[in-house]
Write a protein that holds these residues in place. Structure first.
Motif, mmCIF file in Angstrom:
data_model
loop_
_atom_site.group_PDB
_atom_site.id
_atom_site.type_symbol
_atom_site.label_atom_id
_atom_site.label_comp_id
_atom_site.label_asym_id
_atom_site.label_seq_id
_atom_site.Cartn_x
_atom_site.Cartn_y
_atom_site.Cartn_z
ATOM 1 N N MET A 1 0.293 8.992 -8.087
ATOM 2 C CA MET A 1 0.521 7.544 -8.245
ATOM 3 C C MET A 1 -0.687 6.752 -7.748
ATOM 4 O O MET A 1 -1.269 7.090 -6.721
ATOM 5 C CB MET A 1 1.758 7.114 -7.457
ATOM 6 C CG MET A 1 2.865 6.544 -8.333
ATOM 7 S SD MET A 1 4.206 5.819 -7.325
ATOM 8 C CE MET A 1 3.344 4.691 -6.252
ATOM 9 N N PRO A 2 -1.062 5.707 -8.504
ATOM 10 C CA PRO A 2 -2.226 4.924 -8.069
ATOM 11 C C PRO A 2 -1.948 4.243 -6.733
ATOM 12 O O PRO A 2 -0.815 3.851 -6.445
ATOM 13 C CB PRO A 2 -2.398 3.887 -9.183
ATOM 14 C CG PRO A 2 -1.127 3.891 -9.975
ATOM 15 C CD PRO A 2 -0.496 5.223 -9.767
ATOM 16 N N LYS A 3 -2.994 4.114 -5.938
ATOM 17 C CA LYS A 3 -2.883 3.391 -4.675
ATOM 18 C C LYS A 3 -2.717 1.890 -4.956
ATOM 19 O O LYS A 3 -3.151 1.390 -5.996
ATOM 20 C CB LYS A 3 -4.143 3.627 -3.840
ATOM 21 C CG LYS A 3 -4.277 5.050 -3.300
ATOM 22 C CD LYS A 3 -3.306 5.299 -2.165
ATOM 23 C CE LYS A 3 -3.520 6.647 -1.494
ATOM 24 N NZ LYS A 3 -3.300 7.790 -2.403
ATOM 25 N N GLN A 4 -2.099 1.201 -3.999
ATOM 26 C CA GLN A 4 -1.810 -0.230 -4.190
ATOM 27 C C GLN A 4 -3.101 -1.060 -4.261
ATOM 28 O O GLN A 4 -4.029 -0.855 -3.479
ATOM 29 C CB GLN A 4 -0.922 -0.710 -3.034
ATOM 30 C CG GLN A 4 -0.267 -2.063 -3.315
ATOM 31 C CD GLN A 4 0.467 -2.590 -2.103
ATOM 32 O OE1 GLN A 4 0.914 -1.808 -1.243
ATOM 33 N NE2 GLN A 4 0.599 -3.908 -2.002
ATOM 34 N N TRP A 164 -12.616 5.207 -0.427
ATOM 35 C CA TRP A 164 -11.943 3.938 -0.174
ATOM 36 C C TRP A 164 -10.725 3.762 -1.088
ATOM 37 O O TRP A 164 -9.668 3.328 -0.652
ATOM 38 C CB TRP A 164 -12.929 2.795 -0.414
ATOM 39 C CG TRP A 164 -12.359 1.419 -0.233
ATOM 40 C CD1 TRP A 164 -11.917 0.573 -1.209
ATOM 41 C CD2 TRP A 164 -12.141 0.748 1.016
ATOM 42 N NE1 TRP A 164 -11.470 -0.596 -0.663
ATOM 43 C CE2 TRP A 164 -11.585 -0.523 0.714
ATOM 44 C CE3 TRP A 164 -12.367 1.090 2.354
ATOM 45 C CZ2 TRP A 164 -11.263 -1.449 1.692
ATOM 46 C CZ3 TRP A 164 -12.042 0.162 3.339
ATOM 47 C CH2 TRP A 164 -11.491 -1.081 2.998
ATOM 48 N N TYR A 165 -10.916 4.127 -2.351
ATOM 49 C CA TYR A 165 -9.880 3.863 -3.346
ATOM 50 C C TYR A 165 -8.713 4.849 -3.245
ATOM 51 O O TYR A 165 -7.711 4.689 -3.921
ATOM 52 C CB TYR A 165 -10.487 3.867 -4.749
ATOM 53 C CG TYR A 165 -11.399 2.682 -4.948
ATOM 54 C CD1 TYR A 165 -10.867 1.444 -5.283
ATOM 55 C CD2 TYR A 165 -12.776 2.781 -4.743
ATOM 56 C CE1 TYR A 165 -11.674 0.336 -5.442
ATOM 57 C CE2 TYR A 165 -13.599 1.673 -4.901
ATOM 58 C CZ TYR A 165 -13.038 0.450 -5.249
ATOM 59 O OH TYR A 165 -13.844 -0.650 -5.384
ATOM 60 N N ASP A 166 -8.887 5.840 -2.405
ATOM 61 C CA ASP A 166 -7.823 6.812 -2.197
ATOM 62 C C ASP A 166 -7.250 6.676 -0.783
ATOM 63 O O ASP A 166 -6.483 7.521 -0.332
ATOM 64 C CB ASP A 166 -8.403 8.220 -2.418
ATOM 65 C CG ASP A 166 -7.328 9.234 -2.738
ATOM 66 O OD1 ASP A 166 -6.304 8.822 -3.318
ATOM 67 O OD2 ASP A 166 -7.514 10.414 -2.409
ATOM 68 N N GLU B 174 -1.127 14.984 -15.896
ATOM 69 C CA GLU B 174 -0.384 13.979 -15.142
ATOM 70 C C GLU B 174 -1.275 12.777 -14.804
ATOM 71 O O GLU B 174 -0.863 11.618 -14.927
ATOM 72 C CB GLU B 174 0.131 14.639 -13.847
ATOM 73 C CG GLU B 174 1.398 14.038 -13.294
ATOM 74 C CD GLU B 174 1.887 14.870 -12.126
ATOM 75 O OE1 GLU B 174 2.117 14.271 -11.059
ATOM 76 O OE2 GLU B 174 2.003 16.119 -12.269
ATOM 77 N N MET B 175 -2.491 13.065 -14.400
ATOM 78 C CA MET B 175 -3.403 11.972 -14.055
ATOM 79 C C MET B 175 -3.761 11.136 -15.281
ATOM 80 O O MET B 175 -3.848 9.919 -15.208
ATOM 81 C CB MET B 175 -4.668 12.532 -13.401
ATOM 82 C CG MET B 175 -4.431 13.011 -11.979
ATOM 83 S SD MET B 175 -5.964 13.423 -11.099
ATOM 84 C CE MET B 175 -6.166 15.146 -11.595
ATOM 85 N N MET B 176 -3.950 11.801 -16.421
ATOM 86 C CA MET B 176 -4.258 11.044 -17.636
ATOM 87 C C MET B 176 -3.070 10.171 -18.049
ATOM 88 O O MET B 176 -3.257 9.044 -18.525
ATOM 89 C CB MET B 176 -4.630 11.995 -18.787
ATOM 90 C CG MET B 176 -5.959 12.718 -18.587
ATOM 91 S SD MET B 176 -7.365 11.641 -18.188
ATOM 92 C CE MET B 176 -7.643 10.842 -19.780
ATOM 93 N N PHE B 226 -8.191 2.478 -8.461
ATOM 94 C CA PHE B 226 -7.291 2.975 -7.414
ATOM 95 C C PHE B 226 -6.413 4.118 -7.918
ATOM 96 O O PHE B 226 -5.603 4.650 -7.173
ATOM 97 C CB PHE B 226 -6.398 1.829 -6.901
ATOM 98 C CG PHE B 226 -7.116 0.861 -6.010
ATOM 99 C CD1 PHE B 226 -7.280 1.144 -4.658
ATOM 100 C CD2 PHE B 226 -7.650 -0.317 -6.508
ATOM 101 C CE1 PHE B 226 -7.943 0.255 -3.823
ATOM 102 C CE2 PHE B 226 -8.314 -1.213 -5.682
ATOM 103 C CZ PHE B 226 -8.471 -0.927 -4.343
ATOM 104 N N ASP B 227 -6.582 4.453 -9.193
ATOM 105 C CA ASP B 227 -5.790 5.525 -9.793
ATOM 106 C C ASP B 227 -6.595 6.827 -9.701
ATOM 107 O O ASP B 227 -7.812 6.843 -9.899
ATOM 108 C CB ASP B 227 -5.497 5.165 -11.254
ATOM 109 C CG ASP B 227 -4.510 6.131 -11.874
ATOM 110 O OD1 ASP B 227 -3.541 6.517 -11.192
ATOM 111 O OD2 ASP B 227 -4.719 6.494 -13.041
#
Lengths: 256, 256, 256, 256, 256
Positions: A1-4, A164-166, B174-176, B226-227
């Motif tokens: 799931m993408p981070k907020q 950072w993005y994770d 899943e990521m795609m 962020f993904d």
């Protein structure tokens, strides 16, 4: 799931237009050509500082230290179209004959907040008038009346061991808060304008620092470099450092 | 054993042809030369947008922000030969006298799918007419009628600690999928064309985003960053950002 | 103790000579100058394809896509001296006036084998005539008669966490075998020439892929990228992609 | 929480102005033009070494080895404005016609101390007269009268596994002390001037080493490279190496 | 505590002076100008090979393969001043009109030893006459009379996970010994000259390999790449590869 994702709000578009002077051509030019070029250059710069080309915005010109550029012409305007025009309009001046474009940065003023949703509203919708004024000053900036400018692009790292993005939202929020605290201690000494450039440039943000004392700029950047948001996560591009001058001093600038 | 390869289908070949204007030469050129050059340039661009040089395809021209390019001429054509010709045909125009090639990107439209074999069939063999239309629009794209374009090349990382090509198929799938979900929320705001460039360029894909609002482009890219597919595995090249104009506005473009 | 070195055998030396066309000069040149230049250029290229300058070898010319080069002149010759001369002999032609050297690659055809000592013998000493013919075709290559070429340099990584040169011989042998298996599935679709460049270039190998369909080249490279020898250990340089044309078509090439 | 910042004090601003000679133009210039250029160049350099352009400071000129530069003109001045002027004033000389700016470095002399607060006071406020003199010599340096100069930029690393800015203060203090110890063993052989460039350049510091024996410079740098502050944490830029000459020897320099 | 530093001894200073030919200018030059340029060029090169400009030293000229350089003029001299002069003296020749400096390398011959203190003594102080002769040949080299040269710069890595300068002395000594063993097996096939460039160049060493067979150079470098000193710790710059020619063959070289 993408981070907020932290919310952001954008304001005026920005163009940093870096130019070198072709000194060989300048030395070889007849006096009359030089005078016409200077008159044209001054007129162009004054018109931009007076923002006669758009409904709103601000512009300024700086003498840049070092070999990579001699001039930085900085524009903030409400639309990309206005910046696009400003870039090409300069080329119509006779002064442009003596310059080469060597660098540039396209971005847009940005206010982001990890903690306050209020801060990313349109200034007119923000209840707190102090915050509204603050946000408006960041989105629609007057270029500060200071002698020195420092500009640099930066990104947040996405290294496997420092991504950072994770990083969880709360940790990012805490780091941004700590970073902001350092910034506050330089209030009155250093003024900052942040622009975002995702989708426009290789780097993600452009930062302008304005001050009347170059060591204040050096101090704030050195102090921030020991702060986690920078020490672990910042990737910096090249730094430009210059001195502002009024358009009417262009002849003095060219005289050495 | 090699990791499983996701199937892809290719369509039209693409050329992003970036040019700077030689403003010094333009200022120095006599009025008649300029007029002839503009007429020639407009004719060339109109002919490409009308695709008179090939059986099929699409073309458009954009004003690019910043010092790295002034113009992007974008072509999609069914064969490499047609692009190869388009690149050199421009050099035959009198307008080319005032331009320099500074960057380019050669690629081919690509549809890939980690989950649906149907999607990588030829559109005429896809049963679902909606999907067939979607795939056709990706393989044989009309260039969207939007004001702004953002182009960037990208690769998937092969770092020892973040190696896309060494990641199990299911995790990649899943990521795609998660990445695609974000894209869908921008439907109607941002249109995307994906081209593959393995064997043609240093980067593996070229991405074009089209929108009438630059902040939509900034928002989708920021959110995707962020993904996981981007935050951990994307390596981006430099970003180009521009505004489309109709070929007949070339004289206005050159007038600043 | 140093890791075990796989044996190699070298054949002809190779020069990839990349050139851009100076289109401004070409447009400005009088018709007679152009005709003389074309005649000279065609003669030079035909003579090299006929290998009149050396006892043996092969040459070909390609139109390269993108801004980095317009032409690739590719030579294989038995000696470095012959390549050294070919490079400078081009400069004696009147056609050279309209070109600039922008890139090049010096290397030597190489056959290596992790498993068969037979394969790195001189072809005349190899008992199996099929293998002898195969090895000879790799060491003394005819340039395949295919429309498209893809050239790229590559090295094996020496990252602390992915160090090819510090990997046990058997593991390397297994990875090379797996890589070879993928290659075999493209027999008849893609022809490969491998040249070694250690001591000559920054990268360790140069790879040429020839095919009549660009998507075959894209497919083989994409598939191999998921194979451990590439996914974990390959470092690629920039890719050049072009179309072969016969020397006598140089005038058509220059006509756009 | 941000890591503790070591205090620094700044003195004069510094400009390293690197130039190449346009030897083709020089060979082609008539004798009278050359003589005028040399006279103008000598006068400019002598005036800077005599610091007639500012209240205080020091300047020197060096012949730089290799293709990247021929000349280094080094200025220390109390204000950025004075450096900004020095850079452009050179362009007014007739000698500048035969030079191109190829590199530069803008910085400010810096004294830092991890252990002594005394050392970062203004020299006039330091009680110990030896230390006061030492600090003054670092902030307001006379350019040492030595034949050779070595200049290089450097930064402290912020790698995830070797992050200077994330290292506890005491460890940094210990490493800096060890580094200083090595420096002391070269007293009388090598003189060092440190300038800080955060906010002005991509790198964080510029280092000048002066000596009458190039092998002393090589020795101190090699020895320091085995010291933790360098081996683990230093990132070096490119090195410039040159020989000082008095301004009046400019004609001899240009004569080869 | 800093790691132990291996002792070194330095001899002659070295300049690798890389030049491209301006073939356009050469083609356009009248026969008389060419002849004068060639005569001047031959005289300059012969004088350097005869070392008429200094008390001692050696020089040679090479034809370099590829687009990055056409000529390498290599000088060893007892002083930096002599190299500094050699670099500029070339610019006084009429032949220089047809060349551009594109690369260079400044360094000093170096003998280092992890095991023998004897080896880093002045040759006249070394008791063993064989070793004395060997060391003298490394510090004061005659340029070997071989057809091919390979030059490359290199550094030892300071990666967090592969840090040569942070490796215990004994381990480094062992790796250097293993590396030396490989070198010995190429005695009579490949001759090596090592120069140190710390303080002068970005890389720490420059390596020249001389041989009459390019595959010997390829073989020794490939074999060493599997040895720990290289596989884990070497960082290579770009490789230059060329063929020596006697100064009197400059006209033949220019004739293609």
């Amino acid at each position: 799931m993408p981070k907020q994702v932290p919310p952001t709000r954008e304001g005026w578009y920005a163009l940093h237009d870096f130019r070198t002077i072709d000194w060989d051509a300048w030395r070889d030019a007849p006096e009359r050509t030089r005078e016409a070029a200077l008159a044209d250059g001054v007129e162009f710069l004054q018109a931009r500082e007076s923002v006669t080309d758009a409904e709103d915005g601000s512009s300024a010109v700086f003498s840049i230290m070092g070999h990579e550029a001699d001039l930085l012409i900085l524009h903030f305007r409400p639309t990309v179209a206005a910046l696009d025009t400003a870039e090409r309009a300069f080329e119509r001046t006779e002064f442009a004959d003596f310059t080469e474009r060597t660098d540039s940065y396209t971005s847009v003023t940005e206010v982001g907040s990890y903690t306050s949703d209020e801060m990313v509203k349109a200034p007119e919708d923000i209840e707190d008038t102090g915050m509204a004024r603050y946000v408006a000053s960041k989105l629609y900036p007057d270029i500060p009346d200071a002698e020195f400018v420092c500009f640099y692009p930066m990104s947040k790292r996405r290294l496997p061991e420092a991504n950072w993005y994770d990083t969880p939202y709360d940790e990012r929020a805490e780091m941004m808060a700590s970073h902001g605290e350092i910034g506050k201690t330089y209030a009155g000494k250093v003024t900052q304008i942040i622009t975002g450039s995702i989708g426009m440039e290789e780097y993600e943000w452009g930062v302008d620092l304005f001050s009347n004392d170059p060591t204040h700029i050096k101090d704030i950047l050195y102090e921030m470099r020991f702060d986690e948001a920078s020490s672990r996560f910042a990737e910096f591009g090249s730094f430009s450092f210059g001195r502002r001058f009024p358009p009417e001093d262009l002849p003095a600038f060219m005289a050495g």
